[in-house]
Each structure stands twice: as structure tokens, then as C-alpha cells.
Write an enzyme that holds these catalytic residues in place. Structure first.
Site, PDB file in Angstrom:
ATOM      1  N   GLY A   1     -46.449  46.119  11.172  1.00 51.71           N
ATOM      2  CA  GLY A   1     -46.882  47.153  10.225  1.00 51.71           C
ATOM      3  C   GLY A   1     -45.723  48.028   9.807  1.00 51.71           C
ATOM      4  O   GLY A   1     -44.625  47.946  10.364  1.00 51.71           O
TER       5      GLY A   1
ATOM      6  N   LYS B   1     -39.056  54.441   2.514  1.00 51.96           N
ATOM      7  CA  LYS B   1     -38.651  53.741   3.750  1.00 51.96           C
ATOM      8  C   LYS B   1     -37.729  54.662   4.537  1.00 51.96           C
ATOM      9  O   LYS B   1     -36.673  55.051   4.041  1.00 51.96           O
ATOM     10  CB  LYS B   1     -37.939  52.447   3.358  1.00 51.96           C
ATOM     11  CG  LYS B   1     -37.591  51.548   4.525  1.00 51.96           C
ATOM     12  CD  LYS B   1     -37.095  50.200   4.030  1.00 51.96           C
ATOM     13  CE  LYS B   1     -36.531  49.380   5.174  1.00 51.96           C
ATOM     14  NZ  LYS B   1     -35.911  48.135   4.681  1.00 51.96           N
TER      15      LYS B   1
ATOM     16  N   GLY C   1     -43.585  50.609  10.152  1.00 53.96           N
ATOM     17  CA  GLY C   1     -43.266  51.539  11.236  1.00 53.96           C
ATOM     18  C   GLY C   1     -42.429  52.717  10.776  1.00 53.96           C
ATOM     19  O   GLY C   1     -42.238  53.688  11.502  1.00 53.96           O
TER      20      GLY C   1
ATOM     21  N   ASP D   1     -38.355  55.444  15.741  1.00 51.43           N
ATOM     22  CA  ASP D   1     -38.494  56.846  15.352  1.00 51.43           C
ATOM     23  C   ASP D   1     -39.007  57.007  13.928  1.00 51.43           C
ATOM     24  O   ASP D   1     -39.192  58.129  13.450  1.00 51.43           O
ATOM     25  CB  ASP D   1     -37.147  57.574  15.500  1.00 51.43           C
ATOM     26  CG  ASP D   1     -36.052  56.921  14.651  1.00 51.43           C
ATOM     27  OD1 ASP D   1     -36.346  55.921  13.957  1.00 51.43           O
ATOM     28  OD2 ASP D   1     -34.904  57.410  14.700  1.00 51.43           O
TER      29      ASP D   1
ATOM     30  N   ASP E   1     -42.898  38.352   8.697  1.00 48.19           N
ATOM     31  CA  ASP E   1     -43.230  39.684   8.173  1.00 48.19           C
ATOM     32  C   ASP E   1     -42.212  40.122   7.124  1.00 48.19           C
ATOM     33  O   ASP E   1     -42.414  41.132   6.456  1.00 48.19           O
ATOM     34  CB  ASP E   1     -43.304  40.727   9.298  1.00 48.19           C
ATOM     35  CG  ASP E   1     -42.040  40.748  10.146  1.00 48.19           C
ATOM     36  OD1 ASP E   1     -41.672  39.694  10.683  1.00 48.19           O
ATOM     37  OD2 ASP E   1     -41.411  41.814  10.252  1.00 48.19           O
ATOM     38  N   ASN E   2     -41.132  39.369   6.978  1.00 48.15           N
ATOM     39  CA  ASN E   2     -40.142  39.695   5.958  1.00 48.15           C
ATOM     40  C   ASN E   2     -40.167  38.685   4.823  1.00 48.15           C
ATOM     41  O   ASN E   2     -39.200  38.587   4.075  1.00 48.15           O
ATOM     42  CB  ASN E   2     -38.740  39.751   6.576  1.00 48.15           C
ATOM     43  CG  ASN E   2     -38.591  40.912   7.537  1.00 48.15           C
ATOM     44  OD1 ASN E   2     -39.286  41.924   7.404  1.00 48.15           O
ATOM     45  ND2 ASN E   2     -37.715  40.780   8.505  1.00 48.15           N
TER      46      ASN E   2
HETATM   47  P1  AMP Z   1     -37.605  44.684  10.412  1.00 45.21           P
HETATM   48  O1  AMP Z   1     -36.767  44.004  11.443  1.00 45.21           O
HETATM   49  O2  AMP Z   1     -36.862  45.700   9.593  1.00 45.21           O
HETATM   50  O3  AMP Z   1     -38.360  43.733   9.580  1.00 45.21           O
HETATM   51  O4  AMP Z   1     -38.662  45.546  11.196  1.00 45.21           O
HETATM   52  C1  AMP Z   1     -39.585  44.977  12.080  1.00 45.21           C
HETATM   53  C2  AMP Z   1     -40.625  45.989  12.453  1.00 45.21           C
HETATM   54  O5  AMP Z   1     -40.037  47.101  13.113  1.00 45.21           O
HETATM   55  C3  AMP Z   1     -41.408  46.554  11.278  1.00 45.21           C
HETATM   56  O6  AMP Z   1     -42.724  46.720  11.684  1.00 45.21           O
HETATM   57  C4  AMP Z   1     -40.719  47.874  11.032  1.00 45.21           C
HETATM   58  O7  AMP Z   1     -41.560  48.808  10.403  1.00 45.21           O
HETATM   59  C5  AMP Z   1     -40.375  48.309  12.436  1.00 45.21           C
HETATM   60  N1  AMP Z   1     -39.229  49.209  12.480  1.00 45.21           N
HETATM   61  C6  AMP Z   1     -37.945  48.936  12.200  1.00 45.21           C
HETATM   62  N2  AMP Z   1     -37.172  50.028  12.333  1.00 45.21           N
HETATM   63  C7  AMP Z   1     -37.995  51.039  12.736  1.00 45.21           C
HETATM   64  C8  AMP Z   1     -37.801  52.427  13.060  1.00 45.21           C
HETATM   65  N3  AMP Z   1     -36.607  53.005  13.008  1.00 45.21           N
HETATM   66  N4  AMP Z   1     -38.891  53.122  13.422  1.00 45.21           N
HETATM   67  C9  AMP Z   1     -40.098  52.556  13.483  1.00 45.21           C
HETATM   68  N5  AMP Z   1     -40.348  51.272  13.207  1.00 45.21           N
HETATM   69  C10 AMP Z   1     -39.303  50.512  12.823  1.00 45.21           C
HETATM   70 MG    MG Z   2     -39.396  44.009   7.899  1.00 41.79          MG
END
Ligand code: AMP
Ligand code: MG
Length: 498
Positions: A95, A118, A97, A130, A257-258
Site C-alpha cells: 500500500g 509522495k 506507505g 516514516d 507492486d511497481n
Molecule cells: P518501493 O520499494 O518504493 O516500491 O516501496 C515498497 C513499499 O514500501 C511501498 O508500500 C511503499 O509505500 C513503502 N515505503 C517505501 N518507503 C517508505 C517510507 N519511507 N515510509 C513508509 N513506507 C515506505
Molecule cells: Mg513501489
């Protein structure tokens, strides 16, 4: 809780089709206010395309809206829920985050576009994070996504970058920032997987209807709309990955998810462009096994599409066996679709407009020559644009190779093939120069821009973004935005955008 904004209300007319879906799809919440938002960059051209008049908002107003301190009255901010396979491992709930969808704006052609913050603070999907971003990944995504757009590759875009005035704690203390991302839709393969894993067929149906209406309206008239959707998503991904490979792009984190259902490049975490051609190239520090290496991208896309297909099985047919058969056939089309798209990209890159059987082999032989010596991918194709239809002393392409006999022999074959083309040399050259960029977002340039920004100098980033907006213009061999990194400038590792 940020106040609802009366000035912004006049400027933004958000629609909220995602917010109209049932509560299982998201968590509605406002962004968390930041200390002192300051506008780093605003994309006037994209704003205008979205029907926003940039002159109606001051920089301070833009900073407070795109920093999350003021929410336009028509916005219903929400964090979307999804699941996904990360590096092949199943994660039942991910989700947004650290992101919030503000709503959707109709662009000039009437198409609804998602507008998302974002780095806007924690949500129920933040897990250990965070909810914030530091300025590095924000600038990186801004520069690279806008470059991709200028290169003609489907992508999410960047509307604004804002410094929050708050520290973000990573290995060191870094300045926080928020990116405003615009996309045709933020629905991912992982969004479908989330509902499929919960056997929530009703939500799957609603989600499919949502993306059909938003992204693939032609499927609604099909005898089997969900199968038609699958076919279109397969085709869009095949084209996208071929486009990536045509410019030496390595996504770096092709988790399900990407992977966007809209077929746009999304999530510019550890992505990178190759300098020297190496088909096994990996930049991401966390991709230790090379799962998302340059040459693996088509295989991974097919794997992700198989996850999408299995998520929507109950929608394709009420007969499970039949569903599996139809979905398998659809996913199996990926390889051919990709081969066709890749051949088309390569054919154009070597300046061929007509189609002949031997074209793909000719292009692959060129890639093999590049690979043998890790010749700069961008330079090789750009110098090929300038090479003559007949042998000519001083064609720069020869200088890139140390094995002169091999490149000479390939050039002779290429020139023989050019005889079947209908256009003259100068037309062939100008067409090639609209496909083969002189400037790509090279890692070392991005790193330089981020480094300068950390010491308060944003002019390097500004210059980079403006050069990347014109990726095909003629640049001299000593132009810094054409040049490959010197050995001491090479950046071999990239990191997740957290
Ligand atoms: P990503 O690797 O960018 O595709 O992120 C994978 C998951 O981690 C997604 O659900 C993001 O929303 C969450 N996420 C990545 N960075 C953060 C952050 N700094 N704080 C909270 N959630 C994060
Ligand atoms: Mg992502």
C-alpha cells in the site's frame, strides 16, 4: 489536519473516482503538515496540460499545497492499498506507505490523471517506514520521469518538488522533500493481487471496471472485457519494456507492486541508465542476484503478467479450467509481442524504416559488438546516425571500437541493407536522431545534481532537467550532457528511493 483551501479550490477541480470505490480500496486521510514547505520546482507545462493555470498560484501557495499543508476543497486524499511480490517473495499487504492520492484532474484531452503526493507522511501502510522521502530520490524521480517523457516512453510524471523544511533520518540526517507524481492511474498488478489473495471477487470486479473505464474503455464493448483487458495490459507491458531497453533503461525493482496496469513506467527507485552496453547490467544495491538485470526485464514482465492473469481468473470465466486456458494463452502472447516491439525499436534505432527478415539479426550483431567492448550505448547509436550511407573517412562510430575489423564488417552489412531503404541519407539521419537520444539521465549527472542540492545549490538540477527536456538535439562530442562519465565519475550502485 490541514485546512481546506479556498484559493486552491478555484484552481483545482478534482474528481475522485477512486475515492468512490468501497472502503476496502484505501484509507482516507489528509497529508500531515510539514514545517516550512519551499518550492524546489514546478512543472508549468504539465500543470497547463492538467488544466491548472500556474499563474493563479504563488510559489508559496504551490509549496503549501504540494507540501501537503493545504488541501484543495475538491480533493479527497487517500492512501491506496495493494499487495505484491517483492523480488519474487509474496507480501500480502503493502500500500501507499508514504504517498497520498489527492484526486484526479482531467487533462486537455479529457482523460483523468491521478495526482499523488509522495513523501507526505505515514499511513496505515507505512510498516516500519516514516512516510517521508529525502530530497535525493525526489530530484531523481523528477529528473528521470520527465526525461522518460521527453524520450517518448510512457511514464508517470512530475508536477512539483517541494522541500519540507524537516529532517529525514536515513543513514545520516537529510533534508525532507515531497514529489507530486501524475499518472494515468496508480493501480498496479499488486492492487489486483491484494483482492485476489483475499478471494474478494466483488472488489476485483470493481477494480477491473475502474481500470477499464479509466484506461481501456474499448474493452467494455468486448465479449469478454476482462480477457480483453489482460491482452491490452500484456501488449502495453511488452511495448514498455522494449522502449526501456531501447534507451538502456534498467528499472531495477520490477516487483509486481511497481508494475502499472496503465503500462507506464512507475517507481523510480534504484533505476538507472547504462553507460557502456552490458546486457547483464544491474545497478540496484539490493538486487544481489541480478533478478532485475537489463536483459531479464522481459522475462520478469512476463512473470508479473502471469501474477496479474492469475489474480483475475475468476473474472475471465466462471469455468476455472477455461479461465486458466484463456489467461495462459494471453500471457504466452507476451514473448511474441515483446519480440515484435523489440525488433521494431531496434530496426528504427539502426535507421531502417522498411521491414526485412534479417533486420533483427543485424541489430543483434551490432549489440554483440557493443557488448564485447562495453561501448557506450547512447554514443554508439548516436554516432551511427551520423555515419554515411557509403564508407566515409572520419565517421566517429569507428573510434568507439578497438576491434576495427569487426565494426567495419558490420558497417558494410548495414550499408548493404540501407540500399533497400527508400529515403536518402539525410532523411535517414534526421529520422534516426529523433529516436536515438544524445542525452539521457546518466547516473553521474543525477548524482551531481543531488550533491549540489544538498549544499543548497539547485542550479545543477535545473540545468539537468532543462537539458533532459531536449534529449534529441544535436550536441557536440565535448558537450557535458552528451559525454559519458569519466572513470572517476562512474556511478555503479543505485539505492532504493526511500
Ligand atoms: P518501493 O520499494 O518504493 O516500491 O516501496 C515498497 C513499499 O514500501 C511501498 O508500500 C511503499 O509505500 C513503502 N515505503 C517505501 N518507503 C517508505 C517510507 N519511507 N515510509 C513508509 N513506507 C515506505
Ligand atoms: Mg513501489
Amino acid at each position: 489536519m490541514p485546512p481546506v483551501d479556498s484559493i486552491a479550490q478555484k484552481v483545482f477541480e478534482f474528481e475522485n473516482t477512486y475515492a468512490e470505490l468501497p472502503a476496502e480500496f484505501y484509507t482516507k486521510q489528509p497529508p500531515r503538515s510539514v514545517k516550512s514547505p519551499r518550492l524546489i520546482k514546478f512543472n508549468d507545462e504539465l500543470a497547463t496540460e492538467l488544466g491548472l493555470d500556474p499563474s493563479k498560484l504563488s510559489n508559496a501557495e504551490k509549496a503549501s499545497i504540494f507540501g501537503g499543508n493545504r488541501v484543495p476543497a475538491s480533493s479527497i486524499p487517500l492512501a491506496m492499498v495493494y499487495a505484491g511480490h517483492q523480488f519474487g517473495g509474496w507480501v500480502p499487504r503493502l500500500g501507499d506507505g508514504r504517498a497520498l492520492l489527492l484526486g484526479e484532474l482531467a487533462n486537455r484531452s479529457g482523460k483523468l490523471m491521478d495526482v499523488q503526493l509522495k513523501g507526505s507522511g505515514p499511513t496505515p501502510y507505512s510498516r516500519m517506514g516514516d512516510g517521508r522521502a529525502w530530497v535525493g530520490p525526489v530530484l531523481r524521480e523528477y529528473a528521470v520521469s520527465e526525461a522518460m517523457n521527453a524520450l517518448g516512453v510512457p511514464t508517470t510524471r512530475a508536477l512539483a518538488a517541494v522541500e519540507t523544511g524537516e529532517p529525514v533520518y536515513r543513514e545520516t540526517v537529510l533534508p525532507g522533500a515531497i514529489l507530486t507524481r501524475v499518472s494515468s492511474s496508480h493501480v498496479r498488478v499488486g492492487t489486483f493481487q491484494y483482492f485476489a489473495s483475499r478471494r474478494d471477487v466483488r472488489s476485483l470486479e470493481l477494480l477491473a471496471k475502474h481500470v477499464q473505464t479509466r484506461l481501456y474503455p474499448e474493452t467494455r464493448r468486448d465479449a469478454n472485457p476482462e480477457l480483453a483487458l489482460l491482452n491490452l495490459v500484456v501488449a502495453a507491458q511488452a511495448r514498455l519494456v522494449a522502449d526501456w531497453m531501447g534507451i538502456g533503461f534498467i528499472h531495477g525493482v520490477m516487483n509486481t507492486d511497481n508494475m502499472s496496469i496503465a503500462g507506464e513506467t512507475i517507481d523510480y527507485g534504484p533505476c538507472a541508465f547504462m553507460d557502456g552496453y552490458n546486457s547483464r547490467k544491474v545497478f540496484s544495491s539490493i538486487d544481489v542476484q541480478g533478478r532485475y538485470a537489463y536483459c531479464n526485464q522481459p522475462t520478469i514482465a512476463a512473470w508479473n503478467l502471469a501474477q496479474f492473469a492469475s489474480s483475475i481468473l475468476p473474472l475471465i470465466s466462471s469455468n476455472h479450467e477455461e479461465s486458466v486456458r484463456l489467461a495462459t494463452d494471453a500471457v504466452n502472447c507476451f514473448q511474441n509481442e515483446f519480440n515484435d516491439s523489440w525488433t521494431e525499436v531496434l530496426r528504427a534505432k539502426i535507421g531502417l524504416a522498411r521491414q526485412r527478415e534479417e533486420d533483427a539479426r543485424l541489430a543483434f550483431e551490432f549489440l554483440a559488438l557493443l557488448e564485447g567492448e562495453e561501448v557506450d550505448y547512447t554514443h554508439a547509436f548516436r554516432f551511427l546516425c551520423d555515419a554515411g550511407n557509403q564508407f566515409r573517412e572520419g565517421d566517429m562510430i569507428r573510434d568507439l571500437f578497438s576491434k576495427k575489423d569487426d565494426i567495419d564488417s558490420w558497417m558494410s552489412k548495414w550499408r548493404a541493407r540501407l540500399k533497400f531503404e527508400l529515403v536518402d541519407e539525410s532523411r535517414r539521419q534526421s529520422t534516426m536522431k529523433r529516436i536515438n537520444p544524445s542525452c539521457i539521465p546518466r547516473n553521474h549527472q543525477i548524482e551531481k545534481a543531488i550533491k549540489a542540492a544538498l549544499s543548497g545549490n539547485y542550479s545543477v538540477f535545473e540545468r539537468l532537467v532543462s537539458e533532459l527536456a531536449n534529449p534529441f538535439k544535436d550536441r557536440s562530442a565535448d558537450d557535458a550532457f552528451f559525454a559519458a562519465p569519466r572513470p572517476n565519475e562512474c556511478v555503479e550502485r543505485t539505492f532504493c528511493g526511500t
